[in-house]
Write a protein that holds these residues in place. Structure first.
Motif, PDB file in Angstrom:
ATOM      1  N   VAL A   1       0.850  -1.184   0.000  1.00 11.08           N
ATOM      2  CA  VAL A   1       0.000   0.000   0.000  1.00 11.08           C
ATOM      3  C   VAL A   1       0.892   1.242   0.000  1.00 11.08           C
ATOM      4  CG1 VAL A   1      -1.787   1.280   1.214  1.00 11.08           C
ATOM      5  CG2 VAL A   1      -1.821  -1.226   1.242  1.00 11.08           C
ATOM      6  N   ILE A   2       0.709   2.098  -0.991  1.00 12.62           N
ATOM      7  CA  ILE A   2       1.540   3.287  -1.157  1.00 12.62           C
ATOM      8  C   ILE A   2       0.642   4.510  -1.076  1.00 12.62           C
ATOM      9  CG2 ILE A   2       3.236   4.432  -2.630  1.00 12.62           C
ATOM     10  CD1 ILE A   2       3.395   1.588  -4.060  1.00 12.62           C
ATOM     11  N   ARG A   3       1.071   5.486  -0.284  1.00 14.45           N
ATOM     12  CA  ARG A   3       0.284   6.702  -0.071  1.00 14.45           C
ATOM     13  C   ARG A   3       1.038   7.920  -0.574  1.00 14.45           C
ATOM     14  NH1 ARG A   3      -0.642   3.177   4.072  1.00 14.45           N
ATOM     15  NH2 ARG A   3      -2.832   2.851   4.660  1.00 14.45           N
ATOM     16  N   PHE A   4       0.267   8.861  -1.092  1.00 14.35           N
ATOM     17  CA  PHE A   4       0.825  10.118  -1.569  1.00 14.35           C
ATOM     18  C   PHE A   4      -0.006  11.286  -1.023  1.00 14.35           C
ATOM     19  CE2 PHE A   4       1.959   6.952  -4.734  1.00 14.35           C
ATOM     20  CZ  PHE A   4       3.295   7.223  -4.994  1.00 14.35           C
ATOM     21  N   PHE A   5       0.655  12.461  -0.924  1.00 17.94           N
ATOM     22  CA  PHE A   5      -0.030  13.697  -0.573  1.00 17.94           C
ATOM     23  C   PHE A   5      -0.786  13.574   0.755  1.00 17.94           C
ATOM     24  CE2 PHE A   5      -2.987  17.293  -2.183  1.00 17.94           C
ATOM     25  CZ  PHE A   5      -2.143  18.254  -1.648  1.00 17.94           C
ATOM     26  N   GLY A   6      -0.081  13.068   1.774  1.00 17.12           N
ATOM     27  CA  GLY A   6      -0.683  12.936   3.085  1.00 17.12           C
ATOM     28  C   GLY A   6      -1.837  11.958   3.133  1.00 17.12           C
ATOM     29  N   GLY A   7      -1.760  10.922   2.298  1.00 16.60           N
ATOM     30  CA  GLY A   7      -2.798   9.903   2.289  1.00 16.60           C
ATOM     31  C   GLY A   7      -4.014  10.236   1.444  1.00 16.60           C
TER      32      GLY A   7
ATOM     33  N   VAL B   1      -7.657   1.713  -5.584  1.00 17.89           N
ATOM     34  CA  VAL B   1      -7.139   3.071  -5.466  1.00 17.89           C
ATOM     35  C   VAL B   1      -8.185   3.930  -4.767  1.00 17.89           C
ATOM     36  CG1 VAL B   1      -6.348   5.119  -6.720  1.00 17.89           C
ATOM     37  CG2 VAL B   1      -5.742   2.833  -7.544  1.00 17.89           C
ATOM     38  N   LEU B   2      -7.737   4.705  -3.791  1.00 17.39           N
ATOM     39  CA  LEU B   2      -8.592   5.676  -3.110  1.00 17.39           C
ATOM     40  C   LEU B   2      -8.072   7.074  -3.414  1.00 17.39           C
ATOM     41  CD1 LEU B   2      -9.037   4.060   0.434  1.00 17.39           C
ATOM     42  CD2 LEU B   2     -10.654   4.009  -1.473  1.00 17.39           C
ATOM     43  N   ALA B   3      -8.947   7.934  -3.882  1.00 22.38           N
ATOM     44  CA  ALA B   3      -8.598   9.318  -4.167  1.00 22.38           C
ATOM     45  C   ALA B   3      -9.435  10.203  -3.251  1.00 22.38           C
ATOM     46  CB  ALA B   3      -8.852   9.656  -5.630  1.00 22.38           C
ATOM     47  N   ASP B   4      -8.770  10.872  -2.315  1.00 29.13           N
ATOM     48  CA  ASP B   4      -9.453  11.720  -1.334  1.00 29.13           C
ATOM     49  C   ASP B   4     -10.519  10.931  -0.571  1.00 29.13           C
ATOM     50  OD1 ASP B   4      -9.685  14.085   0.037  1.00 29.13           O
ATOM     51  OD2 ASP B   4     -11.120  14.981  -1.352  1.00 29.13           O
ATOM     52  N   GLY B   5     -10.182   9.671  -0.257  1.00 27.85           N
ATOM     53  CA  GLY B   5     -11.066   8.827   0.530  1.00 27.85           C
ATOM     54  C   GLY B   5     -12.134   8.095  -0.254  1.00 27.85           C
TER      55      GLY B   5
ATOM     56  N   VAL C   1       5.794  19.446 -21.304  1.00 26.51           N
ATOM     57  CA  VAL C   1       5.533  19.907 -22.666  1.00 26.51           C
ATOM     58  C   VAL C   1       6.612  19.434 -23.634  1.00 26.51           C
ATOM     59  CG1 VAL C   1       5.190  21.929 -24.137  1.00 26.51           C
ATOM     60  CG2 VAL C   1       4.291  21.923 -21.805  1.00 26.51           C
ATOM     61  N   GLY C   2       6.175  18.861 -24.729  1.00 32.00           N
ATOM     62  CA  GLY C   2       7.096  18.402 -25.760  1.00 32.00           C
ATOM     63  C   GLY C   2       7.756  17.069 -25.473  1.00 32.00           C
ATOM     64  N   THR C   3       7.468  16.487 -24.310  1.00 33.90           N
ATOM     65  CA  THR C   3       8.132  15.230 -23.948  1.00 33.90           C
ATOM     66  C   THR C   3       7.149  14.139 -23.575  1.00 33.90           C
ATOM     67  OG1 THR C   3       9.993  16.520 -23.096  1.00 33.90           O
ATOM     68  CG2 THR C   3       9.893  14.195 -22.483  1.00 33.90           C
ATOM     69  N   GLY C   4       6.364  14.359 -22.519  1.00 35.35           N
ATOM     70  CA  GLY C   4       5.462  13.308 -22.078  1.00 35.35           C
ATOM     71  C   GLY C   4       4.862  13.619 -20.723  1.00 35.35           C
ATOM     72  N   TYR C   5       4.994  12.666 -19.788  1.00 38.03           N
ATOM     73  CA  TYR C   5       4.366  12.812 -18.477  1.00 38.03           C
ATOM     74  C   TYR C   5       5.304  12.339 -17.371  1.00 38.03           C
ATOM     75  CZ  TYR C   5       0.068  13.144 -21.234  1.00 38.03           C
ATOM     76  OH  TYR C   5      -0.885  13.524 -22.145  1.00 38.03           O
ATOM     77  N   LYS C   6       5.032  12.858 -16.162  1.00 34.83           N
ATOM     78  CA  LYS C   6       5.741  12.380 -14.982  1.00 34.83           C
ATOM     79  C   LYS C   6       4.793  12.389 -13.791  1.00 34.83           C
ATOM     80  CE  LYS C   6       7.554  16.831 -13.338  1.00 34.83           C
ATOM     81  NZ  LYS C   6       8.775  17.586 -12.964  1.00 34.83           N
ATOM     82  N   PHE C   7       5.105  11.554 -12.788  1.00 33.50           N
ATOM     83  CA  PHE C   7       4.378  11.584 -11.526  1.00 33.50           C
ATOM     84  C   PHE C   7       5.157  12.513 -10.616  1.00 33.50           C
ATOM     85  CE2 PHE C   7       2.649  10.196  -7.504  1.00 33.50           C
ATOM     86  CZ  PHE C   7       1.310   9.965  -7.823  1.00 33.50           C
ATOM     87  N   SER C   8       4.519  13.571 -10.141  1.00 31.10           N
ATOM     88  CA  SER C   8       5.248  14.687  -9.545  1.00 31.10           C
ATOM     89  C   SER C   8       5.512  14.556  -8.048  1.00 31.10           C
ATOM     90  CB  SER C   8       4.492  15.990  -9.788  1.00 31.10           C
ATOM     91  OG  SER C   8       3.248  15.978  -9.106  1.00 31.10           O
ATOM     92  N   MET C   9       4.912  13.579  -7.382  1.00 33.83           N
ATOM     93  CA  MET C   9       5.035  13.509  -5.916  1.00 33.83           C
ATOM     94  C   MET C   9       5.787  12.268  -5.454  1.00 33.83           C
ATOM     95  SD  MET C   9       1.499  14.874  -4.336  1.00 33.83           S
ATOM     96  CE  MET C   9       0.911  16.528  -4.681  1.00 33.83           C
ATOM     97  N   GLN C  10       6.549  12.428  -4.388  1.00 30.27           N
ATOM     98  CA  GLN C  10       7.185  11.315  -3.736  1.00 30.27           C
ATOM     99  C   GLN C  10       6.182  10.656  -2.780  1.00 30.27           C
ATOM    100  OE1 GLN C  10      10.284  10.103  -4.275  1.00 30.27           O
ATOM    101  NE2 GLN C  10      10.594  11.674  -5.867  1.00 30.27           N
ATOM    102  N   PRO C  11       6.308   9.358  -2.523  1.00 28.41           N
ATOM    103  CA  PRO C  11       5.375   8.716  -1.595  1.00 28.41           C
ATOM    104  C   PRO C  11       5.548   9.221  -0.177  1.00 28.41           C
ATOM    105  CG  PRO C  11       7.134   7.211  -2.239  1.00 28.41           C
ATOM    106  CD  PRO C  11       7.276   8.424  -3.099  1.00 28.41           C
TER     107      PRO C  11
END
Length: 235
Positions: free
Chosen positions: A130-136, A147-151, A221-231
């Motif tokens: 179980v991996i959490r991001f952005f304070g759960g 997956v739970l998004a904002d509960g 922009v011009g490249t692709g995508y990334k996931f911006s937050m650390q767990p």
């Protein structure tokens, strides 16, 4: 595996049934969109092969209705060859899209690639289930694929979950559309990458607090995508 074939051309349907049975898969079929929804409700198939031009109910509406109740993998098979048709199909929640005429062996390869996406995904050098991001606020269970998004539960398709799991393996890493297509879908997308854009758009709708201003999946922009937050740090 139990597959529902929704196809109005008997020759194509019969070929698919023969090839699928050689793979050891059980098949069910219909040429009517309304009956397809009813059959799925009754049998709960493992995969749907869905034509778009159907009697009774258009394939797009069949996909929409099934997506309202299930994340069953859906591969659209159609003679609609314009790229906008592909994108519209993916935006409705299809996992993949193949244009007629096609080879049955290619479709089977796509099916195997799709089910590899469903296989359990493990983060590199990480045994966390179980991996959490952005304070759960975003919680991802790699074992149950929940997956739970904002509960709230975020019902992801197989392709969306695989896309998310790839991005969170290495937060901050920029993935090109071609690399995501190969890693997520199992083959190189032939085109400008809008298929991956459609999957990202659907994923953002389900997990982002504001899909128009994403916090998690950021466009480079011009490249692709990334996931911006650390767990989050383990408790």
């Amino acid at each position: 595996m139990h597959i529902l074939i929704v196809e109005d051309e008997p020759k194509i349907r019969d070929v698919l049934i023969a090839y699928f049975e050689k793979e050891g898969w059980k098949t069910d079929y219909t040429s009517n969109g309304m009956e397809a929804v009813q059959k799925f409700d009754f049998h709960q198939h493992d995969l749907i092969i869905l034509d778009l031009m159907l009697e009774g109910l258009p394939g797009e509406e069949v996909c929409k209705r099934i997506r309202e109740k299930s994340n069953v993998p859906i591969i659209m098979v159609t003679s609609k060859s314009r790229e906008i048709d592909t994108i519209n199909g993916l935006n409705l929640g299809a996992d993949d899209y193949i244009v007629k005429p096609f080879r049955a062996k290619e479709l089977i390869a796509r099916i195997y690639a799709l089910f590899r996406r469903i296989a359990p995904v493990k983060r590199e050098n990480d045994d966390e289930k179980v991996i959490r991001f952005f304070g759960g606020k975003l919680v991802i269970n790699m074992e149950t694929r929940e997956v739970l998004a904002d509960g709230r539960p975020a019902p992801l398709t197989a392709t969306e979950f695989k896309l998310l799991s790839v991005l969170i393996r290495k937060p901050g890493k920029v993935y090109s559309r071609a690399d995501l297509s190969y890693t997520v879908q199992g083959y190189r997308f032939q085109g400008d990458g809008r298929a991956i854009d459609a999957h990202v758009k659907n994923l953002r709708k389900k997990i982002e607090p504001d899909p128009g201003a994403p916090l998690y999946i950021v466009t480079v922009v011009g490249t692709g995508y990334k996931f911006s937050m650390q767990p989050d740090e383990p408790e």
